[in-house]
Scaffold this motif. Structure first.
Motif, PDB file in Angstrom:
ATOM      1  N   ALA A  46       0.814  -1.219   0.000  1.00 36.85           N
ATOM      2  CA  ALA A  46       0.000   0.000   0.000  1.00 36.85           C
ATOM      3  C   ALA A  46       0.851   1.275   0.000  1.00 36.85           C
ATOM      4  CB  ALA A  46      -0.938   0.007   1.208  1.00 36.85           C
ATOM      5  N   TYR A  47       1.979   1.271   0.699  1.00 40.47           N
ATOM      6  CA  TYR A  47       2.719   2.519   0.904  1.00 40.47           C
ATOM      7  C   TYR A  47       4.196   2.477   0.535  1.00 40.47           C
ATOM      8  CZ  TYR A  47      -1.456   3.682   3.512  1.00 40.47           C
ATOM      9  OH  TYR A  47      -2.758   3.910   3.855  1.00 40.47           O
ATOM     10  N   GLY A  48       4.681   1.352   0.043  1.00 39.08           N
ATOM     11  CA  GLY A  48       6.108   1.238  -0.259  1.00 39.08           C
ATOM     12  C   GLY A  48       6.624   2.288  -1.226  1.00 39.08           C
ATOM     13  N   LYS A  49       5.952   2.454  -2.344  1.00 35.03           N
ATOM     14  CA  LYS A  49       6.392   3.448  -3.335  1.00 35.03           C
ATOM     15  C   LYS A  49       6.241   4.868  -2.797  1.00 35.03           C
ATOM     16  CE  LYS A  49       5.508   0.576  -7.331  1.00 35.03           C
ATOM     17  NZ  LYS A  49       4.634   0.295  -8.457  1.00 35.03           N
ATOM     18  N   ALA A  50       5.139   5.121  -2.102  1.00 35.60           N
ATOM     19  CA  ALA A  50       4.887   6.467  -1.573  1.00 35.60           C
ATOM     20  C   ALA A  50       5.919   6.860  -0.517  1.00 35.60           C
ATOM     21  CB  ALA A  50       3.481   6.539  -0.981  1.00 35.60           C
ATOM     22  N   ALA A  51       6.477   5.872   0.191  1.00 38.60           N
ATOM     23  CA  ALA A  51       7.446   6.165   1.248  1.00 38.60           C
ATOM     24  C   ALA A  51       8.784   6.658   0.700  1.00 38.60           C
ATOM     25  CB  ALA A  51       7.656   4.930   2.119  1.00 38.60           C
ATOM     26  N   HIS A  52       8.983   6.546  -0.623  1.00 39.71           N
ATOM     27  CA  HIS A  52      10.202   7.080  -1.243  1.00 39.71           C
ATOM     28  C   HIS A  52      10.161   8.597  -1.328  1.00 39.71           C
ATOM     29  CE1 HIS A  52      12.188   3.393  -2.553  1.00 39.71           C
ATOM     30  NE2 HIS A  52      10.968   2.911  -2.741  1.00 39.71           N
ATOM     31  N   GLY A  53       8.972   9.167  -1.315  1.00 40.38           N
ATOM     32  CA  GLY A  53       8.828  10.614  -1.442  1.00 40.38           C
ATOM     33  C   GLY A  53       8.703  11.290  -0.086  1.00 40.38           C
ATOM     34  N   GLU A  54       8.100  12.452  -0.107  1.00 40.10           N
ATOM     35  CA  GLU A  54       7.927  13.228   1.118  1.00 40.10           C
ATOM     36  C   GLU A  54       6.860  12.589   2.005  1.00 40.10           C
ATOM     37  OE1 GLU A  54       5.978  17.456   1.977  1.00 40.10           O
ATOM     38  OE2 GLU A  54       7.786  17.556   0.723  1.00 40.10           O
ATOM     39  N   VAL A  55       7.220  12.369   3.259  1.00 40.70           N
ATOM     40  CA  VAL A  55       6.297  11.813   4.240  1.00 40.70           C
ATOM     41  C   VAL A  55       6.306  12.734   5.457  1.00 40.70           C
ATOM     42  CG1 VAL A  55       5.707   9.821   5.696  1.00 40.70           C
ATOM     43  CG2 VAL A  55       6.805   9.457   3.463  1.00 40.70           C
ATOM     44  N   THR A  56       5.104  13.062   5.926  1.00 43.37           N
ATOM     45  CA  THR A  56       4.963  13.856   7.143  1.00 43.37           C
ATOM     46  C   THR A  56       4.293  12.994   8.199  1.00 43.37           C
ATOM     47  OG1 THR A  56       4.740  15.895   5.881  1.00 43.37           O
ATOM     48  CG2 THR A  56       3.955  15.942   8.158  1.00 43.37           C
ATOM     49  N   ALA A  57       4.798  13.066   9.408  1.00 44.96           N
ATOM     50  CA  ALA A  57       4.220  12.326  10.525  1.00 44.96           C
ATOM     51  C   ALA A  57       3.680  13.337  11.532  1.00 44.96           C
ATOM     52  CB  ALA A  57       5.266  11.437  11.180  1.00 44.96           C
ATOM     53  N   ASP A  58       2.367  13.279  11.757  1.00 45.64           N
ATOM     54  CA  ASP A  58       1.739  14.119  12.778  1.00 45.64           C
ATOM     55  C   ASP A  58       1.643  13.297  14.056  1.00 45.64           C
ATOM     56  OD1 ASP A  58       1.332  16.131  10.911  1.00 45.64           O
ATOM     57  OD2 ASP A  58      -0.717  15.497  10.461  1.00 45.64           O
ATOM     58  N   PHE A  59       2.419  13.689  15.064  1.00 45.68           N
ATOM     59  CA  PHE A  59       2.416  12.995  16.347  1.00 45.68           C
ATOM     60  C   PHE A  59       1.351  13.629  17.232  1.00 45.68           C
ATOM     61  CE2 PHE A  59       6.407  11.890  14.554  1.00 45.68           C
ATOM     62  CZ  PHE A  59       6.713  10.641  15.055  1.00 45.68           C
ATOM     63  N   LEU A  60       0.376  12.816  17.606  1.00 42.63           N
ATOM     64  CA  LEU A  60      -0.736  13.285  18.414  1.00 42.63           C
ATOM     65  C   LEU A  60      -0.500  12.892  19.876  1.00 42.63           C
ATOM     66  CD1 LEU A  60      -3.517  12.003  15.997  1.00 42.63           C
ATOM     67  CD2 LEU A  60      -2.341  14.207  15.935  1.00 42.63           C
ATOM     68  N   ASP A  61      -1.131  13.570  20.773  1.00 41.93           N
ATOM     69  CA  ASP A  61      -1.073  13.231  22.193  1.00 41.93           C
ATOM     70  C   ASP A  61       0.352  13.319  22.740  1.00 41.93           C
ATOM     71  OD1 ASP A  61      -3.796  12.505  21.776  1.00 41.93           O
ATOM     72  OD2 ASP A  61      -3.177  10.474  21.258  1.00 41.93           O
ATOM     73  N   GLU A  62       0.502  12.739  23.892  1.00 42.01           N
ATOM     74  CA  GLU A  62       1.772  12.678  24.601  1.00 42.01           C
ATOM     75  C   GLU A  62       2.382  11.317  24.330  1.00 42.01           C
ATOM     76  OE1 GLU A  62       4.118  11.225  27.792  1.00 42.01           O
ATOM     77  OE2 GLU A  62       2.050  10.591  27.585  1.00 42.01           O
ATOM     78  N   GLY A  63       3.692  11.216  24.186  1.00 38.85           N
ATOM     79  CA  GLY A  63       4.297   9.975  23.740  1.00 38.85           C
ATOM     80  C   GLY A  63       5.268   9.306  24.680  1.00 38.85           C
ATOM     81  N   SER A  64       4.950   9.229  25.965  1.00 39.88           N
ATOM     82  CA  SER A  64       5.900   8.590  26.869  1.00 39.88           C
ATOM     83  C   SER A  64       5.889   7.064  26.754  1.00 39.88           C
ATOM     84  CB  SER A  64       5.639   9.005  28.319  1.00 39.88           C
ATOM     85  OG  SER A  64       4.324   8.654  28.694  1.00 39.88           O
ATOM     86  N   VAL A  65       4.720   6.446  26.526  1.00 38.73           N
ATOM     87  CA  VAL A  65       4.653   4.991  26.370  1.00 38.73           C
ATOM     88  C   VAL A  65       3.837   4.564  25.153  1.00 38.73           C
ATOM     89  CG1 VAL A  65       4.983   4.482  28.823  1.00 38.73           C
ATOM     90  CG2 VAL A  65       2.681   4.766  27.922  1.00 38.73           C
ATOM     91  N   ARG A  66       3.059   5.477  24.588  1.00 35.07           N
ATOM     92  CA  ARG A  66       2.199   5.172  23.440  1.00 35.07           C
ATOM     93  C   ARG A  66       1.898   6.482  22.728  1.00 35.07           C
ATOM     94  NH1 ARG A  66      -3.081   5.529  22.265  1.00 35.07           N
ATOM     95  NH2 ARG A  66      -4.071   3.859  21.113  1.00 35.07           N
ATOM     96  N   GLN A  67       1.824   6.431  21.399  1.00 36.31           N
ATOM     97  CA  GLN A  67       1.501   7.648  20.665  1.00 36.31           C
ATOM     98  C   GLN A  67       0.809   7.301  19.351  1.00 36.31           C
ATOM     99  OE1 GLN A  67       4.825  10.376  20.215  1.00 36.31           O
ATOM    100  NE2 GLN A  67       3.399  12.053  20.509  1.00 36.31           N
ATOM    101  N   ASP A  68      -0.278   8.027  19.079  1.00 32.32           N
ATOM    102  CA  ASP A  68      -0.952   7.900  17.796  1.00 32.32           C
ATOM    103  C   ASP A  68      -0.304   8.861  16.813  1.00 32.32           C
ATOM    104  OD1 ASP A  68      -2.849   5.954  18.569  1.00 32.32           O
ATOM    105  OD2 ASP A  68      -4.069   7.487  19.531  1.00 32.32           O
ATOM    106  N   VAL A  69      -0.134   8.387  15.588  1.00 33.78           N
ATOM    107  CA  VAL A  69       0.564   9.143  14.549  1.00 33.78           C
ATOM    108  C   VAL A  69      -0.254   9.038  13.269  1.00 33.78           C
ATOM    109  CG1 VAL A  69       2.727   9.346  13.247  1.00 33.78           C
ATOM    110  CG2 VAL A  69       2.770   8.490  15.608  1.00 33.78           C
ATOM    111  N   VAL A  70      -0.330  10.132  12.519  1.00 34.41           N
ATOM    112  CA  VAL A  70      -0.946  10.105  11.195  1.00 34.41           C
ATOM    113  C   VAL A  70       0.173  10.338  10.187  1.00 34.41           C
ATOM    114  CG1 VAL A  70      -2.646  11.127   9.647  1.00 34.41           C
ATOM    115  CG2 VAL A  70      -3.126  11.005  12.111  1.00 34.41           C
ATOM    116  N   LEU A  71       0.359   9.363   9.305  1.00 31.55           N
ATOM    117  CA  LEU A  71       1.356   9.478   8.244  1.00 31.55           C
ATOM    118  C   LEU A  71       0.686  10.065   7.012  1.00 31.55           C
ATOM    119  CD1 LEU A  71       3.133   6.010   8.545  1.00 31.55           C
ATOM    120  CD2 LEU A  71       3.952   8.216   9.398  1.00 31.55           C
ATOM    121  N   HIS A  72       1.304  11.089   6.439  1.00 32.75           N
ATOM    122  CA  HIS A  72       0.819  11.718   5.209  1.00 32.75           C
ATOM    123  C   HIS A  72       1.858  11.471   4.120  1.00 32.75           C
ATOM    124  CE1 HIS A  72      -2.289  14.046   7.365  1.00 32.75           C
ATOM    125  NE2 HIS A  72      -1.379  14.133   8.320  1.00 32.75           N
ATOM    126  N   PHE A  73       1.455  10.744   3.092  1.00 31.80           N
ATOM    127  CA  PHE A  73       2.331  10.467   1.955  1.00 31.80           C
ATOM    128  C   PHE A  73       1.990  11.456   0.853  1.00 31.80           C
ATOM    129  CE2 PHE A  73       1.786   6.585   4.354  1.00 31.80           C
ATOM    130  CZ  PHE A  73       3.080   6.103   4.455  1.00 31.80           C
TER     131      PHE A  73
END
Length: 153
Positions: free
Chosen positions: A93-120
């Motif tokens: 699903a994302y192998g080719k897209a990961a070669h280009g620009e990828v942005t990761a939006d880190f949500l919440d606090e990340g001491s032991v767990r964090q939700d992230v939205v990847l934008h390809f």
């Protein structure tokens, strides 16, 4: 006055001396591997407040996707069991897209767990990802089924 070192003590000293460089190399080897991967891939754009562990894990997910490394991606799974099928789906699903620009939006606090939205950027797709500390106290990813639809956001 000359002292003789007992054979057992000499053997113990030689064992310690031989093992010390190997111990030092293992940490340096992991660090060098991370630095090489960092240099070999486009930079990950980041928003939010990742922890060191969550950032490194998300970078590794994106790098494994870009490299098409199903086994490497499956090794990051925190849920136990065989994650190769899910990792294969992610790479497809994302192998080719990961070669280009990828942005990761880190949500919440990340001491032991964090939700992230990847934008390809290439195919304009997004994927939610959860990274967390697993049972072995190291960071990894929850490899849920990838979202097959292009981003509508």
């Amino acid at each position: 006055m000359s002292r003789k070192i007992p054979r057992a003590a000499l053997a113990a000293l030689l064992t310690l001396a031989a093992g010390a460089p190997l111990t030092a190399c293992s940490d340096d080897g992991a660090r060098l591997g991370y630095q090489a991967d960092y240099a070999d891939h486009p930079p990950l754009r980041v928003t939010g407040y990742p922890s060191t562990g969550s950032l490194e894990t998300v970078q590794q997910v994106v790098w494994q996707l870009a490299d098409g490394d199903v086994d490497g991606l499956a090794a990051l799974d925190t849920e136990g069991g065989d994650a190769r099928s899910a990792a294969r789906d992610w790479v497809e699903a994302y192998g080719k897209a990961a070669h280009g620009e990828v942005t990761a939006d880190f949500l919440d606090e990340g001491s032991v767990r964090q939700d992230v939205v990847l934008h390809f950027a290439g195919p304009r797709r997004t994927q939610d990802l959860t990274v967390r500390i697993g049972d072995d106290d190291s960071w990894g990813a929850v490899l849920d089924a990838p979202d097959p639809e292009p981003a509508s956001r």
